[in-house]
Design an enzyme around this catalytic site. Structure first.
Site, short mmCIF file in Angstrom:
data_model
loop_
_atom_site.label_atom_id
_atom_site.label_comp_id
_atom_site.label_asym_id
_atom_site.label_seq_id
_atom_site.Cartn_x
_atom_site.Cartn_y
_atom_site.Cartn_z
N ASP A 3 -4.26 9.09 3.22
CA ASP A 3 -4.35 7.71 2.82
C ASP A 3 -5.65 7.54 2.04
OD1 ASP A 3 -4.71 4.97 2.61
OD2 ASP A 3 -3.88 4.56 4.60
N HIS A 9 0.81 -1.21 0.00
CA HIS A 9 0.00 0.00 0.00
C HIS A 9 0.85 1.27 0.00
CE1 HIS A 9 -3.48 2.44 0.47
NE2 HIS A 9 -3.19 2.84 1.69
N CYS A 65 -3.86 3.21 -5.19
CA CYS A 65 -3.30 4.05 -4.14
C CYS A 65 -2.00 4.72 -4.57
CB CYS A 65 -3.09 3.27 -2.85
SG CYS A 65 -1.93 1.92 -3.05
#
Lengths: 214, 110
Positions: free
Chosen positions: A137, A120, A188
């Site tokens: 995030d 991530h 992401c």
């Protein structure tokens, strides 16, 4: 994209020997191909964006041309994607000299792309002007250990560079409720690059969402 | 610097340096105990291209060059750089310089 640019992109993606580099970063065909579809981004791509931001910021320092409004360029420095983990794993000595070419405390913002568990990407920042530790995030929640690690690093950096203690008691941990969220399990990295780009300018909200992602 | 020291500075034209390539983070799951990422020390001339060290490391580790990143003090190293280009202060014969090794990192979601 205009058609001639689109054609060039296509040609680059097809040429398996294509490589591009700027001082301090490089990306080859196999890295760039990750920009297609839902492939996960790798460190080369995120670092390429980081180095581009650093070069632009240095250039703006020289020319004094920073632009206007929320496009205005901050005095920014982006760490590479190993910084957060290596500092955490090895302590301050490992990263002590990474800021040797500039004065950390003269910057507006230090931007820190983070890779969690090789799965991530997200982005933290130390906003020296607003006295904030920030964390963005596209898929998660604020993580206490991130803020804590940033705080520890800044304390040690100040001790090392300024030979004195910094008072962080009025610095806040900042989390933005409406941080743009990815609507899939692969983007992401792109969101992180967009956070980095936005944070390098005087943007106080993010004007992008999943809809803007190709 | 005194004249004497200048004299001795002239001599070491064939200065050798040991490069120690070492994995800097053992936190990631696929890197537990540095699996697949052994430390390697290689002795080179200051003017030798870093590609020599990089290739030797990749051979030892059984990796291809594009799976491994080499860094010195936070800056990414390119194959055509030399030890000289790193601008290290006070390098002496047989000093050991730590080169940080990292593996490719990817991310998509939690």
């Amino acid at each position: 994209l205009p058609p001639e640019d689109a054609a060039r992109v296509k040609a680059i993606l097809k040429d398996s020997r294509y490589e591009t580099s700027i001082p301090g970063a490089a990306a080859a065909n196999k890295d760039l191909r990750r920009l297609q579809g839902l492939t996960w981004l790798n460190d080369e791509l995120v670092n390429f964006v980081g180095v581009m931001i650093n070069r632009r910021s240095d250039e703006a320092d020289k020319t004094g041309e920073r632009g206007e409004g929320e496009r205005r360029l901050r005095k920014a420095f982006v760490f590479n994607t190993n910084f957060f983990t290596w500092y955490g794993d090895n302590g301050f000595a490992k990263v002590k000299r990474w800021t040797r070419r500039f004065d950390t405390f003269e910057k507006d913002i230090i931007i820190i792309p983070i890779n969690h568990n090789n799965s991530h990407w997200c982005c933290a920042a130390i906003n020296l002007k607003l006295k904030r530790f920030e964390y963005y995030d596209s898929f998660g929640r604020p993580m206490p250990f991130v803020y804590e690690r940033l705080r520890n690093w800044l304390t040690e950096e100040h001790r090392n560079r300024k030979k004195s203690e910094i008072d962080l008691s009025d610095w806040i941990d900042y989390w933005y409720e409406d941080v743009p969220q990815q609507q899939n399990v692969s983007d992401c990295g792109v969101f992180t690059c967009m956070f980095m780009e936005s944070l390098s300018r005087e943007v106080d909200f993010f004007d992008f969402s999943q809809k803007n992602m190709p | 610097m005194s004249a004497d020291e200048n004299q001795t500075d002239k001599k070491p034209e064939t200065q050798h340096i040991s490069l120690k390539a070492s994995l800097s983070s053992r936190g990631q799951p696929q890197q537990i105990q540095g699996a697949g990422f052994p430390d390697l020390v290689i002795k080179v001339k200051k003017t030798t291209k870093l590609s020599k060290m990089m290739n030797a490391y990749c051979q030892r580790a059984g990796k291809s060059l594009n799976e491994v990143r080499f860094m010195y003090e936070g800056e990414r190293l390119q194959p055509d750089q030399t030890v000289e280009s790193l601008d290290i202060d006070d390098l002496e014969e047989d000093d050991e310089v730590i080169i940080d090794v990292a593996s490719e990192a990817v991310g998509g979601s939690l």
